[in-house]
Enzyme design. Sequence first.
Site, PDB file in Angstrom:
ATOM      1  N   SER A  91       9.947  48.746  -1.817  1.00 17.47           N
ATOM      2  CA  SER A  91      11.018  47.865  -2.366  1.00 17.47           C
ATOM      3  C   SER A  91      11.830  47.342  -1.215  1.00 17.47           C
ATOM      4  O   SER A  91      12.309  46.194  -0.907  1.00 17.47           O
ATOM      5  CB  SER A  91      11.754  48.459  -3.481  1.00 17.47           C
ATOM      6  OG  SER A  91      10.831  48.464  -4.601  1.00 17.47           O
ATOM      7  N   ALA A  92      12.325  48.221  -0.315  1.00 20.19           N
ATOM      8  CA  ALA A  92      13.016  48.243   0.918  1.00 20.19           C
ATOM      9  C   ALA A  92      12.234  47.438   2.176  1.00 20.19           C
ATOM     10  O   ALA A  92      12.662  46.326   2.824  1.00 20.19           O
ATOM     11  CB  ALA A  92      13.931  49.122   1.165  1.00 20.19           C
ATOM     12  N   GLU A 107       1.877  50.370   6.127  1.00 23.91           N
ATOM     13  CA  GLU A 107       1.708  50.668   4.743  1.00 23.91           C
ATOM     14  C   GLU A 107       0.497  51.750   4.287  1.00 23.91           C
ATOM     15  O   GLU A 107      -0.829  51.285   4.810  1.00 23.91           O
ATOM     16  CB  GLU A 107       1.678  49.460   3.746  1.00 23.91           C
ATOM     17  CG  GLU A 107       1.317  49.741   2.319  1.00 23.91           C
ATOM     18  CD  GLU A 107       2.163  50.656   1.632  1.00 23.91           C
ATOM     19  OE1 GLU A 107       1.794  51.434   0.884  1.00 23.91           O
ATOM     20  OE2 GLU A 107       3.413  50.854   1.781  1.00 23.91           O
ATOM     21  N   ALA A 108       0.639  52.731   3.823  1.00 23.90           N
ATOM     22  CA  ALA A 108      -0.365  53.618   3.690  1.00 23.90           C
ATOM     23  C   ALA A 108      -1.475  53.222   2.629  1.00 23.90           C
ATOM     24  O   ALA A 108      -2.462  53.577   2.665  1.00 23.90           O
ATOM     25  CB  ALA A 108      -0.092  55.172   3.185  1.00 23.90           C
ATOM     26  N   HIS A 167      12.985  57.173 -11.098  1.00 23.76           N
ATOM     27  CA  HIS A 167      14.016  56.667 -10.018  1.00 23.76           C
ATOM     28  C   HIS A 167      14.730  57.911  -8.891  1.00 23.76           C
ATOM     29  O   HIS A 167      15.722  58.236  -9.087  1.00 23.76           O
ATOM     30  CB  HIS A 167      15.392  56.327 -11.135  1.00 23.76           C
ATOM     31  CG  HIS A 167      14.988  55.412 -12.049  1.00 23.76           C
ATOM     32  ND1 HIS A 167      15.599  55.291 -13.289  1.00 23.76           N
ATOM     33  CD2 HIS A 167      13.909  54.449 -12.220  1.00 23.76           C
ATOM     34  CE1 HIS A 167      14.987  54.255 -14.062  1.00 23.76           C
ATOM     35  NE2 HIS A 167      14.077  53.749 -13.193  1.00 23.76           N
TER      36      HIS A 167
END
Length: 537
Positions: free
Chosen positions: A16-17, A37-38, A471
């Site tokens: 998201s970030a 990115e894994a 969250h």
Amino acid sequence: MAADATWDYIIVGAGSAGCVLANRLTENGRYRVLLLEAGPKDSSFWIPMPVGFYKLLTSKTYNWGFVTEPEEGTGNRPIATPRGKTLGGSSAINGVLYVRGQPLDYDTWSQLGNRGWSYESVLPYFRKSETYTNGGDDSRGTDGPLGVTETTERHELLDAFVDAAEARGYPRNADYNNGDQEGFGYYQLTARGGRRVSTAKAFLHPVKTRANLTIETGAFATGLLFDGARAVGVSYTVDGQKREARAGREVILAAGAVQSPQLLELSGIGAPEVLKRQGIEVRHALPGVGENYRDHYGTRMRWRVTKPITLNELTRGPNLVREVIRWGLTGQGVLGYGAGIIFGFVKTRPELETPDVQFHLAHASYADAATRKLEKEPGMTLAVCPLRSESKGSIHIKSADPSVQPSIRGNFLSDPVDVAAIVEGMKIGRQIAEAAPLDPYRAFEMTPGPNCASDADFEAYARQTGQTLYHIVGTAKMGPVTDGQAVVDDRLRVHGVPGLRVVDASIMPTLVSGNTNAAAIMIGEKGSAMILEDARA
């Protein structure tokens, strides 16, 4: 500056970030950026479909599949804690709900010593990221990459629930994201035309051909590289092959609130006792790494419904075929729903200034929260969740092997404030469900059921059946150096480690009042702006 650097910035994690960072840091063309990115590319059929989160939350391909350690306070159950493992991260597998939180949340961050993080200071970054298609006031964005829209599909049972809330004295709210959260209505979604808008869709795919941006998927970060005290790069593997990349300016961890602290600890940054226990040399003592873990813990109440008008029936057999065709052709229909359809933000005590409990209502019900298999008979479900959890846990490595998942201890409902909020929230939920506008629809309460009557009964039910809302925040807490638990400063630089920042939900010092994806995107926007400012300094 690293003399042998290939990149100016390396971003670990395209979530998201991370996707926001990749877009903004390459915008002016001056800086070379590597995004690691894994997970695989975001090519699943289920990702564009908002209701596809039902499948994605249990996917072994697109979800890390984390679980909490069993704890006595929540029935000794391992609790699923999904995290996205693809371009877009958790924004690619979540329930697409867009909730900024309350001004109080960010003003609290500022009061804790984090300059520039008040609501007034962060609001421009919320506005910058979004295009809110329903209009709204000047608090909303109109030309950002992220599509945000109100749930378009209405339903008689859902409308009746909002009527029931109003009958109990709770207001309707046309826009809970403009700074005034209290009330009931339909959730806003990170969607456009009935299709999910992940941060990869909004921020990354439109710029993926920029000459100064390189995106590597399947790139699993295993540790940080250093030149003395300074972070200068990242070690990672692709298809089992070891690689290294070096950054001339900064390494930016955006791996999320589980894996950013994990990478710090694997690299020797953290509490000495945690590192030594796993045989890791202490490079920099920072006791707050992995501490201050907070999450939204909620429970679900279910009612049997008198009419066959719920998703339990609308997603079976020929009905499902019709809905798939309808969504494919028009973007309309039940497949465009998010994880919650009706929102509610309420105060459980009259002396509170702002709501402390959030509701998610859907005209659907399932007996097993793990499998999410819908029941055959019509039903509705109300999730009840305290907004600002005071219960704090931890996330720490339990091995020096990067492939071993860390130990996640939620410590849920350990604070009496959270217990009181969830109990009172369940009582309010029952009162709304028993109001007259729902009389034509309500058959009976299935869970917790009429035998749940006392506060002790409600608490026991919440402890035995509750789940997190996924969250996860706080494990690389932002705060001044005088705060012994702070990991990053108010410019998101890791205390005592030059060349290293954390820019994701792990920096939140406290939980925001609602779903955390909107705040994580804002952190990506504000973090990008600060990095660019510091580069020019």
